[in-house]
Write a protein that holds these residues in place. Structure first.
Motif, short mmCIF file in Angstrom:
data_model
loop_
_atom_site.label_atom_id
_atom_site.label_comp_id
_atom_site.label_asym_id
_atom_site.label_seq_id
_atom_site.Cartn_x
_atom_site.Cartn_y
_atom_site.Cartn_z
N VAL A 1 19.77 -12.67 51.28
CA VAL A 1 18.41 -12.75 51.80
C VAL A 1 17.72 -13.87 51.04
O VAL A 1 17.58 -13.82 49.82
N ASN A 2 17.32 -14.92 51.75
CA ASN A 2 16.80 -16.09 51.06
C ASN A 2 15.86 -16.85 51.99
O ASN A 2 15.81 -16.57 53.19
N VAL A 3 15.14 -17.81 51.44
CA VAL A 3 14.30 -18.68 52.27
C VAL A 3 15.03 -20.00 52.54
O VAL A 3 14.52 -20.87 53.23
N THR A 4 16.23 -20.15 51.99
CA THR A 4 17.10 -21.30 52.26
C THR A 4 18.49 -20.76 52.62
O THR A 4 18.71 -19.56 52.66
N ASP A 5 19.44 -21.67 52.84
CA ASP A 5 20.80 -21.26 53.18
C ASP A 5 21.69 -21.10 51.95
O ASP A 5 22.88 -20.80 52.09
N THR A 6 21.14 -21.30 50.77
CA THR A 6 21.93 -21.24 49.54
C THR A 6 22.41 -19.82 49.28
O THR A 6 21.61 -18.89 49.25
N GLU A 7 23.72 -19.67 49.06
CA GLU A 7 24.30 -18.35 48.81
C GLU A 7 24.50 -18.07 47.33
O GLU A 7 24.83 -16.95 46.96
N TYR A 8 24.33 -19.09 46.49
CA TYR A 8 24.56 -18.91 45.06
C TYR A 8 23.24 -19.01 44.29
O TYR A 8 22.28 -19.66 44.73
N LEU A 9 23.20 -18.34 43.15
CA LEU A 9 22.01 -18.34 42.30
C LEU A 9 21.83 -19.71 41.66
O LEU A 9 22.79 -20.32 41.20
N THR A 10 20.59 -20.20 41.66
CA THR A 10 20.28 -21.50 41.06
C THR A 10 19.21 -21.36 39.99
O THR A 10 18.33 -20.50 40.08
N ARG A 11 19.32 -22.21 38.97
CA ARG A 11 18.31 -22.30 37.91
C ARG A 11 18.25 -23.73 37.40
O ARG A 11 19.23 -24.47 37.47
#
Length: 288
Positions: free
Chosen positions: A132-142
């Motif tokens: 569930v995201n506001v972008t298509d990214t499936e991996y956690l980013t920092r």
């Protein structure tokens, strides 16, 4: 009996493991993604129409208090020894200090795409895919500290600036107010760039990646951050005895905020609870 939320830097190896395992379990069950959906749904800004409860409004603090309690209840259904720890970002200020360790939250993202590759929430481990995201990214980013455009965490004096204000909130009860504890802690400032992000907001920006925007719950540090924010509300109450949540009554007819904010005794969606009922949670938990 009230349970205790601890400073994350004081957790034992076993406490860290149990906290992480409980998070991974509710993620596996699909419960965690419901929290992400809820935060996205209630991430309403000043410029939008309708009721604001989670952000840019007086109910920022009670809304996230109830949200934290829901998450904590889910974790404790898995392991009743688990509580949500808090991250004191005035003390643990480095990108390699607590909680950014391999046995807890993992570290910052790699330079190319900010993808987190260490710790239990790295996508490669197979346990933390963003569904569930506001972008298509499936991996956690920092992007801890924003290496390309450095930003510092709030200081103790930044917190004191908020805690010293004796008023909980002031009219017009949105992101533009310059007085009142709530917005000084939430952190909507004036100007552009880092000067416009104070306290709570600045921490979201400092972590970067998934923590910026409505889907910030995708990063488990969200809960540690908001537990520390919640602790500040308790500290503010202790410092200003008798001070209460404001507004006490709904805005009157003709007010631009009528129907857009929650007064002290009004229901706080999505729950059947009022800010008044969330001002004192001493029977549920305390902070170490």
């Amino acid at each position: 009996m009230a349970y205790t939320r601890k400073d994350v830097s004081t957790l034992t190896r076993t406490e860290k493991r149990r906290f992480v395992n409980a998070l991974l379990e509710i993620k596996r069950r699909g419960e965690y993604d419901e929290f992400v959906r809820t935060h996205i749904e209630y991430y309403v800004s000043d410029g939008e129409d309708g009721l604001r409860t989670a952000h840019m409004a007086p109910s920022f603090l009670p809304w996230h208090r109830r949200f934290l309690l829901d998450l904590e209840e889910a974790l404790r259904r898995v392991d009743d020894a688990v509580t949500v720890p808090y991250w004191d970002w005035t003390k643990d200020r480095g990108a390699k200090s607590t909680p950014w360790t391999a046995d807890l939250l993992g570290g910052t993202g790699r330079r190319s795409d900010h993808r987190v590759t260490t710790g239990p929430f790295a996508h490669a481990g197979g346990n933390w895919t963003l569904k569930v995201n506001v972008t298509d990214t499936e991996y956690l980013t920092r992007d801890l500290g924003r290496a390309g455009d450095p930003l510092g965490l709030p200081s103790k004096s930044d917190l004191e600036w908020a805690l010293d204000d004796p008023a909980y909130d002031t009219s017009p009860y949105d992101s533009t107010v310059r007085k009142g504890f709530r917005n000084k802690l939430e952190g909507w400032g004036t100007g552009r760039g880092e000067v416009s992000w104070r306290n709570h907001n600045r921490v979201h920006r400092w972590v970067g990646g998934a923590m910026v925007g409505g889907a910030s719950v995708n990063d488990p540090v969200f809960w540690l951050h908001h537990a520390f924010v919640d602790l500040q509300w308790s500290r503010w109450q202790a410092r200003h005895r008798g001070a209460r949540y404001l507004p006490a009554e709904p805005p009157g007819r003709g007010s631009a905020q009528r129907g857009r904010i929650v007064a002290r005794h009004e229901r706080l969606p999505p729950w059947d609870v009022t800010p008044d009922e969330l001002e004192d949670v001493g029977r549920i938990y305390r902070y170490a």
